[in-house]
Write an enzyme that holds these catalytic residues in place. Structure first.
Site, short mmCIF file in Angstrom:
data_model
loop_
_atom_site.label_atom_id
_atom_site.label_comp_id
_atom_site.label_asym_id
_atom_site.label_seq_id
_atom_site.Cartn_x
_atom_site.Cartn_y
_atom_site.Cartn_z
N SER A 41 0.84 -1.21 0.00
CA SER A 41 0.00 0.00 0.00
C SER A 41 0.87 1.25 0.00
CB SER A 41 -0.89 0.03 1.25
OG SER A 41 -1.83 -1.00 1.20
N ASP A 338 -6.79 -8.09 4.63
CA ASP A 338 -6.00 -8.93 3.72
C ASP A 338 -5.44 -10.18 4.41
OD1 ASP A 338 -6.45 -7.18 1.65
OD2 ASP A 338 -4.59 -6.06 1.96
N ARG A 414 -2.60 -14.28 -2.13
CA ARG A 414 -2.72 -14.59 -0.70
C ARG A 414 -3.31 -15.99 -0.46
NH1 ARG A 414 -0.86 -9.85 1.08
NH2 ARG A 414 -1.72 -7.96 0.17
C1 S3P Z 1 -5.64 -1.36 0.02
C2 S3P Z 1 -6.89 -1.39 0.59
C3 S3P Z 1 -7.65 -2.64 0.82
C4 S3P Z 1 -6.75 -3.86 0.74
C5 S3P Z 1 -5.83 -3.81 -0.45
C6 S3P Z 1 -4.93 -2.59 -0.38
C7 S3P Z 1 -4.97 -0.06 -0.17
O1 S3P Z 1 -8.64 -2.76 -0.18
O2 S3P Z 1 -7.53 -5.03 0.69
O3 S3P Z 1 -5.01 -4.97 -0.51
O4 S3P Z 1 -3.75 -0.03 -0.42
O5 S3P Z 1 -5.66 0.97 -0.05
P1 S3P Z 1 -10.12 -2.12 0.00
O6 S3P Z 1 -10.00 -0.66 -0.13
O7 S3P Z 1 -10.92 -2.73 -1.12
O8 S3P Z 1 -10.59 -2.57 1.35
#
Ligand code: S3P
Length: 459
Positions: A41, A338, A414
């Site tokens: 992220s 996640d 994952r």
């Molecule tokens: C993320 C937000 C999450 C997560 C993804 C990364 C991000 O998704 O599941 O792996 O970097 O903002 P969602 O916004 O769909 O919850």
């Protein structure tokens, strides 16, 4: 046609071309110190914001996985200069907020939902038109959640049926600031709106009834954007002032807690294990798995807590401990969204029953992680019950599970890594039909597993 050159013998097996089916054998014990790659992220956001700053930003510890490389390629296609030095430092010369250029062709997002949704936000308030394409998994994921707010800011978005990829975003400049309450707890939707707000005159607001990962807010502030976060009884209200000027930064990306998760579970369930995972990001909006595993009785110590790139970090020492089934508190869901596939594996080895519900978002990740993990665990002899919003799992009480199955990873990194961990404490080896998706977030995963004492064979 000439044959491609043979891969060098010392290349980790998971990076050798052609070897995609991985079989994980039971491990006697796992021991050692490892470091996981940079946070996915944070890596995406570091590239995007650097590409919008005027001048050179440097990023150290960037995750060099396929998802992040898709973001880098897209930012290059929109005008940024991005290079990787031999010192593994990434240098980015940005174009300035408002300066993104029309890419020559469609941008290919591969498997990456984060790249797609955040870039849709950036494009929405620039005077460019961008077509986004992706792989079969990404092309099945819902985009309406970002299309709705970005359309209300003035972007013109044409999507494939069901609001899916391929889709085209025609940005509007100047866009219209909005005040948007998130209908789903999603950091991607929040970030898409905030990034659109960067080049929008006035103040764009996101109201977040349930807190999600806050890397965008932290990094936008770090780059000099005017961003305010207020805790109210409606939730967090995040306000960004548009037509921002971002100043280039030096960013150090901490290790990804979502990648550390697999080793936290592995060391907890394989008897006799003692593993240190160094440099793990422990932002409270990401640390839900740590809380859940501790509720189950895991033995995890935080060593040398410190701050890296404005994020809390520690080395985690994880020793094997008997786990007990729990009812996973629903309010942990956003901070471990996640990590559910890894948690389901931990639950498979716990004493008694684990009930993990309140996580219906798992249905729309890289795969339907509730259905796919149920099928995978059932095939390995674990008893599970599927709910619309989660799974109930009957644990083995610390005994090895049966294993002996070939698991469909369904283009989901994952799933592949979680079921690889399940194979470490199984009576018969567990095979992942296609381990190549692991490269989206964690190149070198299998090689690290082997340094701790795991055995992986490839076909
Ligand atoms: C993320 C937000 C999450 C997560 C993804 C990364 C991000 O998704 O599941 O792996 O970097 O903002 P969602 O916004 O769909 O919850």
């Amino acid at each position: 046609m000439p044959h491609p050159p043979a891969p060098p013998a010392n290349l980790p097996a998971d990076q050798r071309h052609g070897a995609h089916e991985a079989t994980v054998h039971a491990a006697a014990t796992l021991r050692g110190r490892i470091r996981v790659p940079g946070d996915k992220s944070i890596s995406h956001r570091a590239l995007m914001l650097s590409a919008l700053a005027v001048g050179e930003s440097r990023v150290e510890g960037l995750l060099e996985g396929e998802d992040v490389l898709a973001t880098a390629a897209a930012m290059r296609a929109m005008g940024a200069t991005i290079t990787r030095g031999e010192d593994a430092i990434w240098r980015i010369h940005g174009v300035g907020v408002g300066g993104l250029l029309q890419p020559a062709g469609a941008v290919e997002m591969g498997n990456s939902g984060t790249s797609t949704r955040l870039l849709m936000g950036l494009v929405a308030s620039h005077p460019i038109t961008v077509t986004f394409t992706g792989d079969a998994s990404l092309s099945g994921r819902p985009m309406k959640r970002v299309i709705d707010p970005l359309a209300s800011m003035g972007a013109d978005i044409t999507a494939s049926p069901g609001g899916r990829l391929p889709l085209m975003v025609r940005g509007l400049c100047p866009a219209v600031p909005i005040s948007y309450e998130l209908p789903v707890a999603s950091a991607q939707v929040k970030s898409a709106v905030l990034l659109a707000g960067l080049n929008t005159p006035g103040v764009t607001r996101v109201i977040e009834p349930v807190a999600t990962r806050d890397h965008s807010e932290r990094m936008l502030a770090g780059f000099g954007a005017t961003i305010e976060v207020e805790a109210t009884n409606r939730g967090r209200i995040i306000s960004i002032t548009g037509e921002a000027e971002l100043r280039p930064q030096t960013i150090v990306v901490p290790g990804d807690p979502s990648s550390a998760a697999f080793f936290m579970v592995a060391a907890s369930v394989v008897p006799g294990s003692d593993v240190v995972v160094e440099n793990v990001g422990l932002n409270p909006t990401r640390a839900g798995l740590l809380t859940a595993l501790r509720l189950m009785g895991a033995d995890i110590t935080e060593l040398d807590p410190r701050s890296v790139g404005g994020e809390p970090v520690a080395d985690l020492r994880v020793r094997h401990a008997p786990l007990t089934g729990i009812e996973v508190p629903h309010d942990l869901a956003p901070s471990m969204i996640d990590e559910y596939p890894a948690l389901f594996v931990a639950a498979a080895f716990a004493g008694g029953r684990t009930i993990a519900r309140g996580a219906d978002e798992l249905r729309v990740k890289e795969s339907d992680r509730i259905a796919v993990m149920k099928a995978a665990l059932d095939a390995c002899g674990v008893t599970t019950t599927e709910h619309p919003d989660g799974l109930t799992i009957e644990g083995s009480g610390g005994e090895p599970i049966a294993g002996g199955a070939r698991i469909a990873s369904r283009l989901d990194h994952r799933i592949a890594m979680s079921m690889a961990i399940a194979g470490l404490h199984a009576r018969s080896p567990v095979t992942i039909d296609d381990a190549s998706p692991v490269a989206t977030s964690f190149p070198g995963f299998f090689a690290l597993l082997e340094t701790l004492g795991g055995t992986v064979s490839w076909t």
